[in-house]
Design a protein around this motif. Structure first.
Motif, short mmCIF file in Angstrom:
data_model
loop_
_atom_site.label_atom_id
_atom_site.label_comp_id
_atom_site.label_asym_id
_atom_site.label_seq_id
_atom_site.Cartn_x
_atom_site.Cartn_y
_atom_site.Cartn_z
N VAL A 81 -3.48 15.62 1.58
CA VAL A 81 -3.77 14.97 3.01
C VAL A 81 -5.38 14.49 2.82
O VAL A 81 -5.42 13.20 2.97
N LEU A 82 -6.23 15.14 2.05
CA LEU A 82 -7.50 14.62 1.85
C LEU A 82 -7.55 13.44 1.06
O LEU A 82 -8.56 12.72 1.18
N LEU A 83 -6.71 13.28 0.11
CA LEU A 83 -6.85 12.17 -0.64
C LEU A 83 -6.11 10.98 -0.01
O LEU A 83 -6.41 9.97 -0.15
N TRP A 84 -4.93 10.99 0.32
CA TRP A 84 -4.02 9.90 0.57
C TRP A 84 -4.27 9.34 2.12
O TRP A 84 -3.94 8.05 2.28
N LEU A 85 -4.69 10.11 3.03
CA LEU A 85 -4.95 9.67 4.23
C LEU A 85 -6.05 8.74 4.43
O LEU A 85 -5.94 7.42 4.84
N PRO A 86 -7.22 8.94 3.65
CA PRO A 86 -8.13 7.85 3.88
C PRO A 86 -8.03 6.86 2.89
O PRO A 86 -8.22 5.66 3.40
N LEU A 87 -7.40 7.12 1.70
CA LEU A 87 -7.41 5.89 1.01
C LEU A 87 -6.12 5.12 1.64
O LEU A 87 -6.49 3.70 1.52
N THR A 88 -5.05 5.37 1.98
CA THR A 88 -4.21 4.70 2.67
C THR A 88 -4.90 3.81 3.66
O THR A 88 -4.45 2.67 3.73
N THR A 89 -5.51 4.37 4.66
CA THR A 89 -6.20 3.76 5.85
C THR A 89 -7.11 2.59 5.38
O THR A 89 -6.99 1.37 5.79
N ALA A 90 -7.79 3.06 4.37
CA ALA A 90 -9.02 1.85 3.77
C ALA A 90 -8.38 0.79 2.83
O ALA A 90 -8.56 -0.42 3.33
N LEU A 91 -7.03 1.25 2.45
CA LEU A 91 -6.20 -0.04 1.70
C LEU A 91 -5.79 -0.81 2.79
O LEU A 91 -5.53 -2.25 2.31
N VAL A 92 -5.10 -0.32 3.73
CA VAL A 92 -4.17 -1.06 4.75
C VAL A 92 -5.44 -1.90 5.57
O VAL A 92 -4.98 -3.24 5.50
N VAL A 93 -6.49 -1.15 5.91
CA VAL A 93 -7.30 -2.35 6.84
C VAL A 93 -8.01 -3.30 5.81
O VAL A 93 -8.07 -4.29 6.26
N GLY A 105 3.40 6.37 -5.20
CA GLY A 105 3.41 6.49 -6.69
C GLY A 105 2.42 7.29 -7.17
O GLY A 105 2.60 8.08 -8.06
N LEU A 106 1.24 7.02 -6.68
CA LEU A 106 0.08 8.04 -7.07
C LEU A 106 0.39 9.39 -6.68
O LEU A 106 -0.01 10.34 -7.42
N ALA A 107 0.51 9.49 -5.41
CA ALA A 107 0.93 10.88 -4.75
C ALA A 107 2.01 11.82 -5.48
O ALA A 107 1.87 12.61 -5.89
N VAL A 108 3.14 10.94 -5.98
CA VAL A 108 4.00 11.72 -6.89
C VAL A 108 3.44 11.94 -8.37
O VAL A 108 3.74 13.04 -8.74
N TRP A 109 2.67 11.22 -8.80
CA TRP A 109 1.99 11.33 -10.05
C TRP A 109 1.09 12.45 -9.84
O TRP A 109 1.11 13.46 -10.76
N VAL A 110 0.37 12.56 -8.97
CA VAL A 110 -0.90 13.63 -8.81
C VAL A 110 0.02 14.93 -8.54
O VAL A 110 -0.29 15.94 -9.18
N GLU A 111 1.01 14.96 -7.93
CA GLU A 111 1.78 16.19 -7.71
C GLU A 111 2.40 16.61 -8.72
O GLU A 111 2.24 17.92 -9.17
N LEU A 112 3.08 15.76 -9.56
CA LEU A 112 3.63 16.13 -10.97
C LEU A 112 2.75 16.74 -11.95
O LEU A 112 2.82 17.53 -12.86
N ALA A 113 1.45 16.08 -12.15
CA ALA A 113 0.76 16.20 -12.92
C ALA A 113 -0.37 17.31 -12.77
O ALA A 113 -0.71 18.38 -13.62
N VAL A 136 0.77 -1.12 -0.06
CA VAL A 136 0.07 0.06 0.02
C VAL A 136 0.75 1.16 0.01
O VAL A 136 0.30 2.22 -0.72
N GLY A 137 2.00 1.37 0.78
CA GLY A 137 2.82 2.40 0.71
C GLY A 137 3.56 2.68 -0.62
O GLY A 137 3.52 3.93 -1.19
N ALA A 138 3.82 1.35 -1.43
CA ALA A 138 4.50 1.78 -2.73
C ALA A 138 3.35 2.39 -3.54
O ALA A 138 3.55 3.50 -4.34
N ILE A 139 2.11 1.68 -3.65
CA ILE A 139 1.10 2.46 -4.54
C ILE A 139 0.57 3.75 -4.02
O ILE A 139 0.60 4.56 -4.96
N THR A 140 0.61 4.15 -2.80
CA THR A 140 0.01 5.50 -2.37
C THR A 140 1.12 6.46 -2.89
O THR A 140 0.91 7.54 -3.34
#
Length: 115
Positions: A76-88, A59-67, A53-57
């Motif tokens: 914060v609004l995107l990756w905190l809930p997504l990371t939590t949901a994916l880990v659980v 990678g997506l965060a870097v892509w969103v930042e660059l794009a 999940v860390g690798a996926i998150t």
């Protein structure tokens, strides 16, 4: 086997009793009495899921930042809930899969025999 892990089904009778909480196994199946405590899933799923999940998150965060170059709070609004949901969700799936796999393959510690 995947269905049992995905929906938290007892590997013996198929009742939806595998989990007693969000990530904790129930002590035993309420339908057939299978003792879940005898299975040792361990910490392997936690390490594997967290790394994946860390690798996926990241990678997506870097892509969103660059794009899109959003403000910091968008991350914060995107990756905190997504990371939590994916880990659980990933932990429930991985732990369930390992327990069902142990049951189906009659896995156990070497030299230990169940009565």
């Amino acid at each position: 086997m995947a269905e049992a892990a995905l929906f938290g089904l007892c590997p013996r009778c198929g009742a939806k009793t595998l989990f007693g909480g969000v990530l904790a196994f129930a002590a035993r199946c309420r339908a057939c009495g299978l003792d879940y405590a005898r299975f040792n899933v361990g910490d392997g799923p936690a390490a594997l899921v967290t790394l994946a999940v860390g690798a996926i998150t990241v990678g997506l965060a870097v892509w969103v930042e660059l794009a899109f170059e959003p403000r910091w709070w968008v991350h914060v609004l995107l990756w905190l809930p997504l990371t939590t949901a994916l880990v659980v969700g990933g932990l429930r799936l991985a732990k369930g899969f390992l327990l069902v796999s142990e049951y189906r393959n009659a896995a156990g510690e070497a030299g230990r025999h169940e009565p």
